[in-house]
Each structure stands twice: as C-alpha cells, then as structure tokens.
Design a protein around this motif. Structure first.
Motif, mmCIF file in Angstrom:
data_model
loop_
_atom_site.group_PDB
_atom_site.id
_atom_site.type_symbol
_atom_site.label_atom_id
_atom_site.label_comp_id
_atom_site.label_asym_id
_atom_site.label_seq_id
_atom_site.Cartn_x
_atom_site.Cartn_y
_atom_site.Cartn_z
ATOM 1 N N ASP A 78 31.996 11.116 11.036
ATOM 2 C CA ASP A 78 31.291 10.085 11.797
ATOM 3 C C ASP A 78 29.807 10.453 11.863
ATOM 4 O O ASP A 78 29.232 10.654 12.930
ATOM 5 N N LEU A 79 29.204 10.550 10.689
ATOM 6 C CA LEU A 79 27.794 10.935 10.567
ATOM 7 C C LEU A 79 27.123 10.002 9.565
ATOM 8 O O LEU A 79 27.666 9.750 8.493
ATOM 9 N N LYS A 80 25.930 9.534 9.908
ATOM 10 C CA LYS A 80 25.226 8.614 9.005
ATOM 11 C C LYS A 80 24.640 9.378 7.819
ATOM 12 O O LYS A 80 24.745 8.952 6.665
ATOM 13 N N SER A 81 24.001 10.495 8.088
ATOM 14 C CA SER A 81 23.433 11.310 7.004
ATOM 15 C C SER A 81 23.768 12.779 7.281
ATOM 16 O O SER A 81 23.002 13.493 7.929
ATOM 17 N N PRO A 82 24.939 13.238 6.831
ATOM 18 C CA PRO A 82 25.382 14.602 7.131
ATOM 19 C C PRO A 82 24.605 15.670 6.353
ATOM 20 O O PRO A 82 24.172 15.441 5.222
ATOM 21 N N HIS A 83 24.405 16.801 7.016
ATOM 22 C CA HIS A 83 23.759 17.961 6.398
ATOM 23 C C HIS A 83 24.651 19.180 6.624
ATOM 24 O O HIS A 83 25.440 19.215 7.566
ATOM 25 N N ARG A 84 24.483 20.164 5.775
ATOM 26 C CA ARG A 84 25.281 21.397 5.893
ATOM 27 C C ARG A 84 25.094 21.992 7.293
ATOM 28 O O ARG A 84 23.976 22.132 7.785
ATOM 29 N N GLY A 85 26.212 22.316 7.933
ATOM 30 C CA GLY A 85 26.170 22.907 9.275
ATOM 31 C C GLY A 85 26.322 21.901 10.402
ATOM 32 O O GLY A 85 26.513 22.306 11.555
ATOM 33 N N ASP A 86 26.245 20.604 10.100
ATOM 34 C CA ASP A 86 26.438 19.586 11.144
ATOM 35 C C ASP A 86 27.883 19.637 11.640
ATOM 36 O O ASP A 86 28.819 19.869 10.870
ATOM 37 N N HIS A 87 28.053 19.396 12.934
ATOM 38 C CA HIS A 87 29.386 19.374 13.537
ATOM 39 C C HIS A 87 29.781 17.932 13.853
ATOM 40 O O HIS A 87 28.934 17.108 14.204
ATOM 41 N N PHE A 88 31.055 17.651 13.736
ATOM 42 C CA PHE A 88 31.566 16.323 14.079
ATOM 43 C C PHE A 88 33.016 16.452 14.537
ATOM 44 O O PHE A 88 33.711 17.406 14.168
ATOM 45 N N PRO A 89 33.483 15.530 15.372
ATOM 46 C CA PRO A 89 34.862 15.618 15.865
ATOM 47 C C PRO A 89 35.862 15.155 14.810
ATOM 48 O O PRO A 89 35.575 14.262 14.012
ATOM 49 N N LEU A 90 37.040 15.766 14.832
ATOM 50 C CA LEU A 90 38.074 15.446 13.847
ATOM 51 C C LEU A 90 39.438 15.536 14.533
ATOM 52 O O LEU A 90 39.717 16.506 15.232
ATOM 53 N N TRP A 91 40.262 14.517 14.341
ATOM 54 C CA TRP A 91 41.614 14.522 14.919
ATOM 55 C C TRP A 91 42.586 15.161 13.926
ATOM 56 O O TRP A 91 42.616 14.793 12.758
ATOM 57 N N THR A 92 43.363 16.136 14.425
ATOM 58 C CA THR A 92 44.361 16.814 13.583
ATOM 59 C C THR A 92 45.660 16.975 14.365
ATOM 60 O O THR A 92 45.695 16.799 15.590
ATOM 61 N N ASP A 93 46.722 17.339 13.622
ATOM 62 C CA ASP A 93 47.958 17.691 14.318
ATOM 63 C C ASP A 93 47.894 19.176 14.681
ATOM 64 O O ASP A 93 46.850 19.828 14.503
ATOM 65 N N GLY A 94 48.987 19.715 15.178
ATOM 66 C CA GLY A 94 48.983 21.110 15.631
ATOM 67 C C GLY A 94 48.739 22.110 14.534
ATOM 68 O O GLY A 94 48.308 23.245 14.804
ATOM 69 N N HIS A 95 48.967 21.725 13.257
ATOM 70 C CA HIS A 95 48.770 22.641 12.124
ATOM 71 C C HIS A 95 47.468 22.378 11.384
ATOM 72 O O HIS A 95 47.236 22.967 10.333
ATOM 73 N N GLY A 96 46.639 21.500 11.915
ATOM 74 C CA GLY A 96 45.335 21.262 11.306
ATOM 75 C C GLY A 96 45.304 20.135 10.287
ATOM 76 O O GLY A 96 44.253 19.876 9.693
ATOM 77 N N ARG A 97 46.439 19.463 10.053
ATOM 78 C CA ARG A 97 46.433 18.330 9.126
ATOM 79 C C ARG A 97 45.749 17.131 9.783
ATOM 80 O O ARG A 97 45.982 16.849 10.959
#
Length: 201
Positions: A115-134
């Motif tokens: 969820d980034l318009k212009s991502p750069h190395r090191g930028d952080h963003f939220p991500l939904w995963t299950d308990g194993h990281g998928r």
C-alpha cells in the motif's frame, strides 16, 4: 393487483363470472402471503447469514495477523493481473519484493502488493498474514458482515415475493386460457345459427 379493488364490485354483479371472483380472491391471498411470508423469510435468512458471517469474522480475526513488512525492491506489474480491482488501485498500490516476520517467528520473503504509491528500499508497510506468515486478505469486519447479512435478507425477501407473484401470474394465465377455451366452445355452438331470424325460439 387491480383484481383486489374489483373484489367488492364483483360481489353482487350479475355479469360476474366465477373466474372473476376467483382471480380477485387469488390476488388478495397473494398480497397477504407477500406481506407476511416475504418479511419472515427475509428476517430468517438475514439472521442465519448474520450468525454465519459473525462467526467467520471471529475466526478470521483470530487467525489473521497484521505484520510489518519491509520493502527490498520494487517489482514490475504482474504479467497477468487476476484482480480486476487492481487496475483501479494501481496509483496507490505497488508490487514489491519484501521481507516480513511471521507471527510464529519465521522469516518470510516474497513478492507482495504494498500500500505504497512510490516504494523505496527500507519502507515499511502493513501486511495481513496467517499464523505461519502466508499472505492472506484483510479479515472481514463486523460492520461489513452485518451489511452482507442485511443484503441477504432483503434479497431473500424480494425473491420470495417474486416467486409468490410468479405463481399468481401462472395461475391467472391458466385461468385465462380456460376462459378462452370456454368462449371458443360457446362460439362453436352459437356460430352456425348466429344472426338468423328465429334462432333460439
């Protein structure tokens, strides 16, 4: 349902046919069924859908986790984009190679939509995963579940009303066909003598 308004008119009319009264009573019965049955079916369907969807909300909120992912590098668009909504959201979402840590502590690495318009190395963003990281989708929230349940109830009520009205129309159509058949038989009997002097005397 004009037949309902004609119910009283047909009560003592000498021109009334049996089918006229039957059609008026049928319309009145169908109106009653629609007013009673459709809301009842809609309420039951909405209630069942609400219970099922709220259970899904609880399960998804328990099994899906929001983790912080870190951009490694930006990737080009996917060769075949299976998500029709992604084209509309292309300006605010980017495909990146990212690292994240799963809720169970394992390190994960892969291509994701950020969820980034212009991502750069090191930028952080939220991500939904299950308990194993998928990667998973955002869990359904209670408000959306309730909206879906209400829409399901309204749809069920509308379908019930449509089904009842469809049955009424089918019955009336059969009654009209029978009426026309009777008229044809009457004309067949009267046809040869129609207009002759002294007919019927």
């Amino acid at each position: 349902m004009r037949a309902i308004s004609g119910l009283w008119r047909w009560r003592r009319n000498p021109l009334r046919r049996g089918t006229d009264l039957a059609e008026a009573w049928l319309a009145l019965t169908v109106l009653f069924l629609i007013l009673v049955t459709a809301p009842l079916v809609g309420a039951v369907t909405g209630s069942v859908a609400q219970g099922s969807l709220q259970q899904a909300v609880r399960e998804q909120q328990r099994s899906r986790h929001l983790v912080a992912a870190t951009v490694v590098r930006k990737l080009g668009p996917a060769p075949i984009d299976a998500d029709p909504e992604s084209t509309a959201s292309r300006d605010t979402h980017s495909r990146v190679l990212a690292d994240w840590t799963a809720p169970d502590g394992t390190a994960q690495h892969g291509a994701v939509i950020a969820d980034l318009k212009s991502p750069h190395r090191g930028d952080h963003f939220p991500l939904w995963t299950d308990g194993h990281g998928r990667i998973t989708g955002r869990p359904l929230d209670r408000a959306s579940a309730t909206t879906h349940a209400v829409l399901a109830g309204i749809g069920a009520a509308a379908m019930t009303a449509g089904l009842i009205e469809g049955c009424r129309r089918l019955i009336v159509w059969r009654m009209v066909l029978r009426r026309y058949a009777r008229w044809d038989q009457a004309w067949d009997r009267a046809g040869p003598d129609w207009g002759r002097t002294g007919t019927g005397s």
